[in-house]
Design a protein around this motif. Structure first.
Motif, PDB file in Angstrom:
ATOM      1  N   TYR A 143      52.734   4.488  20.227  1.00 23.66           N
ATOM      2  CA  TYR A 143      53.393   5.784  20.025  1.00 23.66           C
ATOM      3  C   TYR A 143      53.325   6.658  21.277  1.00 23.66           C
ATOM      4  O   TYR A 143      54.259   7.411  21.574  1.00 23.66           O
ATOM      5  CB  TYR A 143      52.791   6.506  18.825  1.00 23.66           C
ATOM      6  N   LEU A 144      52.221   6.557  22.014  1.00 25.13           N
ATOM      7  CA  LEU A 144      52.134   7.315  23.263  1.00 25.13           C
ATOM      8  C   LEU A 144      53.217   6.861  24.235  1.00 25.13           C
ATOM      9  O   LEU A 144      53.824   7.687  24.927  1.00 25.13           O
ATOM     10  CB  LEU A 144      50.753   7.143  23.888  1.00 25.13           C
ATOM     11  N   GLN A 145      53.435   5.549  24.307  1.00 23.56           N
ATOM     12  CA  GLN A 145      54.489   5.039  25.186  1.00 23.56           C
ATOM     13  C   GLN A 145      55.866   5.535  24.757  1.00 23.56           C
ATOM     14  O   GLN A 145      56.752   5.720  25.592  1.00 23.56           O
ATOM     15  CB  GLN A 145      54.462   3.514  25.209  1.00 23.56           C
ATOM     16  N   LYS A 146      56.035   5.778  23.463  1.00 22.74           N
ATOM     17  CA  LYS A 146      57.303   6.272  22.932  1.00 22.74           C
ATOM     18  C   LYS A 146      57.401   7.801  23.014  1.00 22.74           C
ATOM     19  O   LYS A 146      58.364   8.381  22.526  1.00 22.74           O
ATOM     20  CB  LYS A 146      57.459   5.816  21.478  1.00 22.74           C
ATOM     21  N   LYS A 147      56.363   8.436  23.604  1.00 23.27           N
ATOM     22  CA  LYS A 147      56.304   9.897  23.701  1.00 23.27           C
ATOM     23  C   LYS A 147      56.257  10.559  22.327  1.00 23.27           C
ATOM     24  O   LYS A 147      56.695  11.702  22.155  1.00 23.27           O
ATOM     25  CB  LYS A 147      57.503  10.458  24.497  1.00 23.27           C
ATOM     26  N   ASP A 148      55.719   9.843  21.356  1.00 23.12           N
ATOM     27  CA  ASP A 148      55.580  10.354  19.992  1.00 23.12           C
ATOM     28  C   ASP A 148      54.122  10.744  19.780  1.00 23.12           C
ATOM     29  O   ASP A 148      53.319   9.974  19.247  1.00 23.12           O
ATOM     30  CB  ASP A 148      56.009   9.280  18.987  1.00 23.12           C
ATOM     31  N   SER A 149      53.772  11.952  20.226  1.00 25.93           N
ATOM     32  CA  SER A 149      52.374  12.365  20.184  1.00 25.93           C
ATOM     33  C   SER A 149      51.869  12.596  18.757  1.00 25.93           C
ATOM     34  O   SER A 149      50.679  12.404  18.484  1.00 25.93           O
ATOM     35  CB  SER A 149      52.178  13.633  21.023  1.00 25.93           C
ATOM     36  N   ALA A 150      52.751  13.002  17.850  1.00 30.01           N
ATOM     37  CA  ALA A 150      52.326  13.269  16.472  1.00 30.01           C
ATOM     38  C   ALA A 150      51.843  11.995  15.783  1.00 30.01           C
ATOM     39  O   ALA A 150      50.770  11.962  15.164  1.00 30.01           O
ATOM     40  CB  ALA A 150      53.466  13.911  15.686  1.00 30.01           C
ATOM     41  N   ASP A 151      52.642  10.925  15.881  1.00 32.71           N
ATOM     42  CA  ASP A 151      52.244   9.669  15.242  1.00 32.71           C
ATOM     43  C   ASP A 151      51.080   9.012  15.981  1.00 32.71           C
ATOM     44  O   ASP A 151      50.237   8.357  15.367  1.00 32.71           O
ATOM     45  CB  ASP A 151      53.439   8.713  15.166  1.00 32.71           C
ATOM     46  N   ALA A 152      51.026   9.187  17.298  1.00 31.70           N
ATOM     47  CA  ALA A 152      49.884   8.665  18.061  1.00 31.70           C
ATOM     48  C   ALA A 152      48.604   9.345  17.601  1.00 31.70           C
ATOM     49  O   ALA A 152      47.569   8.693  17.406  1.00 31.70           O
ATOM     50  CB  ALA A 152      50.101   8.894  19.550  1.00 31.70           C
ATOM     51  N   LEU A 153      48.663  10.659  17.411  1.00 33.23           N
ATOM     52  CA  LEU A 153      47.489  11.412  16.976  1.00 33.23           C
ATOM     53  C   LEU A 153      47.083  11.012  15.562  1.00 33.23           C
ATOM     54  O   LEU A 153      45.886  10.891  15.267  1.00 33.23           O
ATOM     55  CB  LEU A 153      47.785  12.912  17.035  1.00 33.23           C
ATOM     56  N   ALA A 154      48.050  10.768  14.708  1.00 26.59           N
ATOM     57  CA  ALA A 154      47.738  10.360  13.333  1.00 26.59           C
ATOM     58  C   ALA A 154      47.008   9.017  13.314  1.00 26.59           C
ATOM     59  O   ALA A 154      46.025   8.838  12.572  1.00 26.59           O
ATOM     60  CB  ALA A 154      49.023  10.275  12.508  1.00 26.59           C
ATOM     61  N   ALA A 155      47.452   8.085  14.148  1.00 30.75           N
ATOM     62  CA  ALA A 155      46.793   6.775  14.216  1.00 30.75           C
ATOM     63  C   ALA A 155      45.386   6.897  14.791  1.00 30.75           C
ATOM     64  O   ALA A 155      44.439   6.278  14.301  1.00 30.75           O
ATOM     65  CB  ALA A 155      47.628   5.814  15.061  1.00 30.75           C
ATOM     66  N   ALA A 156      45.241   7.711  15.836  1.00 26.00           N
ATOM     67  CA  ALA A 156      43.935   7.903  16.462  1.00 26.00           C
ATOM     68  C   ALA A 156      42.965   8.580  15.507  1.00 26.00           C
ATOM     69  O   ALA A 156      41.778   8.206  15.442  1.00 26.00           O
ATOM     70  CB  ALA A 156      44.081   8.727  17.734  1.00 26.00           C
ATOM     71  N   LYS A 157      43.445   9.556  14.757  1.00 29.06           N
ATOM     72  CA  LYS A 157      42.592  10.256  13.782  1.00 29.06           C
ATOM     73  C   LYS A 157      42.175   9.318  12.659  1.00 29.06           C
ATOM     74  O   LYS A 157      41.023   9.344  12.196  1.00 29.06           O
ATOM     75  CB  LYS A 157      43.313  11.468  13.206  1.00 29.06           C
ATOM     76  N   GLU A 158      43.105   8.488  12.221  1.00 25.39           N
ATOM     77  CA  GLU A 158      42.781   7.521  11.166  1.00 25.39           C
ATOM     78  C   GLU A 158      41.665   6.581  11.617  1.00 25.39           C
ATOM     79  O   GLU A 158      40.734   6.284  10.857  1.00 25.39           O
ATOM     80  CB  GLU A 158      44.025   6.719  10.787  1.00 25.39           C
ATOM     81  N   ALA A 159      41.751   6.129  12.862  1.00 20.29           N
ATOM     82  CA  ALA A 159      40.711   5.254  13.405  1.00 20.29           C
ATOM     83  C   ALA A 159      39.381   5.993  13.497  1.00 20.29           C
ATOM     84  O   ALA A 159      38.329   5.439  13.152  1.00 20.29           O
ATOM     85  CB  ALA A 159      41.122   4.743  14.787  1.00 20.29           C
ATOM     86  N   TYR A 160      39.418   7.221  13.941  1.00 21.81           N
ATOM     87  CA  TYR A 160      38.191   8.018  14.072  1.00 21.81           C
ATOM     88  C   TYR A 160      37.548   8.274  12.715  1.00 21.81           C
ATOM     89  O   TYR A 160      36.326   8.147  12.560  1.00 21.81           O
ATOM     90  CB  TYR A 160      38.521   9.338  14.765  1.00 21.81           C
ATOM     91  N   ASP A 161      38.359   8.614  11.736  1.00 19.39           N
ATOM     92  CA  ASP A 161      37.831   8.920  10.402  1.00 19.39           C
ATOM     93  C   ASP A 161      37.160   7.717   9.741  1.00 19.39           C
ATOM     94  O   ASP A 161      36.302   7.877   8.874  1.00 19.39           O
ATOM     95  CB  ASP A 161      38.945   9.453   9.494  1.00 19.39           C
ATOM     96  N   LEU A 162      37.559   6.509  10.163  1.00 19.13           N
ATOM     97  CA  LEU A 162      36.931   5.304   9.606  1.00 19.13           C
ATOM     98  C   LEU A 162      35.466   5.184  10.019  1.00 19.13           C
ATOM     99  O   LEU A 162      34.641   4.658   9.259  1.00 19.13           O
ATOM    100  CB  LEU A 162      37.698   4.059  10.068  1.00 19.13           C
ATOM    101  N   ALA A 163      35.145   5.666  11.232  1.00 20.58           N
ATOM    102  CA  ALA A 163      33.765   5.577  11.738  1.00 20.58           C
ATOM    103  C   ALA A 163      33.584   6.632  12.823  1.00 20.58           C
ATOM    104  O   ALA A 163      33.654   6.323  14.019  1.00 20.58           O
ATOM    105  CB  ALA A 163      33.467   4.184  12.276  1.00 20.58           C
ATOM    106  N   PRO A 164      33.340   7.884  12.428  1.00 18.99           N
ATOM    107  CA  PRO A 164      33.260   8.977  13.405  1.00 18.99           C
ATOM    108  C   PRO A 164      32.147   8.825  14.438  1.00 18.99           C
ATOM    109  O   PRO A 164      32.212   9.447  15.508  1.00 18.99           O
ATOM    110  CB  PRO A 164      33.017  10.213  12.526  1.00 18.99           C
ATOM    111  N   ALA A 165      31.152   8.001  14.142  1.00 15.36           N
ATOM    112  CA  ALA A 165      30.045   7.835  15.085  1.00 15.36           C
ATOM    113  C   ALA A 165      30.386   6.864  16.219  1.00 15.36           C
ATOM    114  O   ALA A 165      29.655   6.790  17.215  1.00 15.36           O
ATOM    115  CB  ALA A 165      28.795   7.352  14.354  1.00 15.36           C
ATOM    116  N   TYR A 166      31.475   6.130  16.074  1.00 15.21           N
ATOM    117  CA  TYR A 166      31.863   5.116  17.048  1.00 15.21           C
ATOM    118  C   TYR A 166      32.441   5.797  18.286  1.00 15.21           C
ATOM    119  O   TYR A 166      33.458   6.480  18.224  1.00 15.21           O
ATOM    120  CB  TYR A 166      32.876   4.169  16.419  1.00 15.21           C
ATOM    121  N   ASP A 167      31.777   5.606  19.436  1.00 13.31           N
ATOM    122  CA  ASP A 167      32.163   6.322  20.651  1.00 13.31           C
ATOM    123  C   ASP A 167      33.590   6.043  21.092  1.00 13.31           C
ATOM    124  O   ASP A 167      34.295   6.950  21.547  1.00 13.31           O
ATOM    125  CB  ASP A 167      31.200   5.974  21.791  1.00 13.31           C
ATOM    126  N   GLN A 168      34.033   4.788  20.992  1.00 13.98           N
ATOM    127  CA  GLN A 168      35.395   4.484  21.444  1.00 13.98           C
ATOM    128  C   GLN A 168      36.433   5.183  20.573  1.00 13.98           C
ATOM    129  O   GLN A 168      37.436   5.691  21.077  1.00 13.98           O
ATOM    130  CB  GLN A 168      35.659   2.976  21.449  1.00 13.98           C
TER     131      GLN A 168
END
Length: 204
Positions: free
Chosen positions: A83-108
């Motif tokens: 999504y970042l490559q497509k300049k779609d920051s909203a969907d990129a952020l949604a995917a990144a947040k979903e990954a973070y919410d799965l394991a917020p302690a994970y540094d990556q």
């Protein structure tokens, strides 16, 4: 992986690189057809497609992999990249947040989410991540580069100030900062940092 690495090869011509990439993509499609339940193969294929600048093709594979394995963060990282490559920051952020919410302690996951949030202009979301990961903002080179790309010079300077305080006798830090300042067009400031590096080097 070898095909992706071929992109940066100095010994291959552009036509040879293209040939290698096309073979790899073709073979990956065959492998996915043979083993449609193998999520890792789809992830590798999506990653390769992202590397060669085909985000739409990558998303088709990665979204399918995500449906099969919704808790695999590495898939979501690649989806965010597409999504970042497509300049779609909203969907990129949604995917990144979903990954973070799965394991917020994970540094990556924290790094990816914060980086995409900065890119998307959502500093408050990035700051919330930094609050949970106090050392992340100052230590992560990807976050530093994202601030630089966004021309947030105050953030860049603050990070370097922290780095200098932690390693006051490291001339390489001043050289790296000088390079970034030069890229900003701040030539006098870059020269000052190089002089600092020389002074530290000669005084040790």
């Amino acid at each position: 992986q070898a095909a992706a690495n071929a992109l940066s090869s100095s010994t291959l011509s552009d036509s040879q690189k293209l040939q290698v990439i096309n073979i790899a993509i073709s073979e990956m499609k065959k492998q996915i057809a043979k083993t449609p339940l193998d999520v890792r193969t789809k992830l590798l294929d999506g990653s390769l497609l992202n590397r060669v600048g085909l985000p739409d093709d990558a998303l088709a594979v990665l979204e399918d992999a995500h449906k099969q394995s919704p808790d695999k963060q590495s898939i979501l990282f690649e989806i965010a990249e597409s999504y970042l490559q497509k300049k779609d920051s909203a969907d990129a952020l949604a995917a990144a947040k979903e990954a973070y919410d799965l394991a917020p302690a994970y540094d990556q996951a924290a790094s990816v989410y914060a980086t995409v949030a900065i890119y998307a202009g959502k500093q408050a979301e990035a700051d919330a991540v930094f609050k949970a990961h106090p050392d992340l903002e100052a230590s992560d080179d990807g976050i530093l580069q994202t601030y630089a790309n966004a021309k947030q010079y105050d953030k860049v300077a603050a990070i370097w100030k922290i780095r200098f305080a932690k390693n006051p006798n490291n001339p390489d830090l001043h050289v790296s900062y000088a390079g970034m300042l030069y890229n900003f067009g701040m030539k006098q400031q870059a020269l000052a940092e190089l002089k600092n590096a020389i002074q530290i080097e000669t005084s040790v």
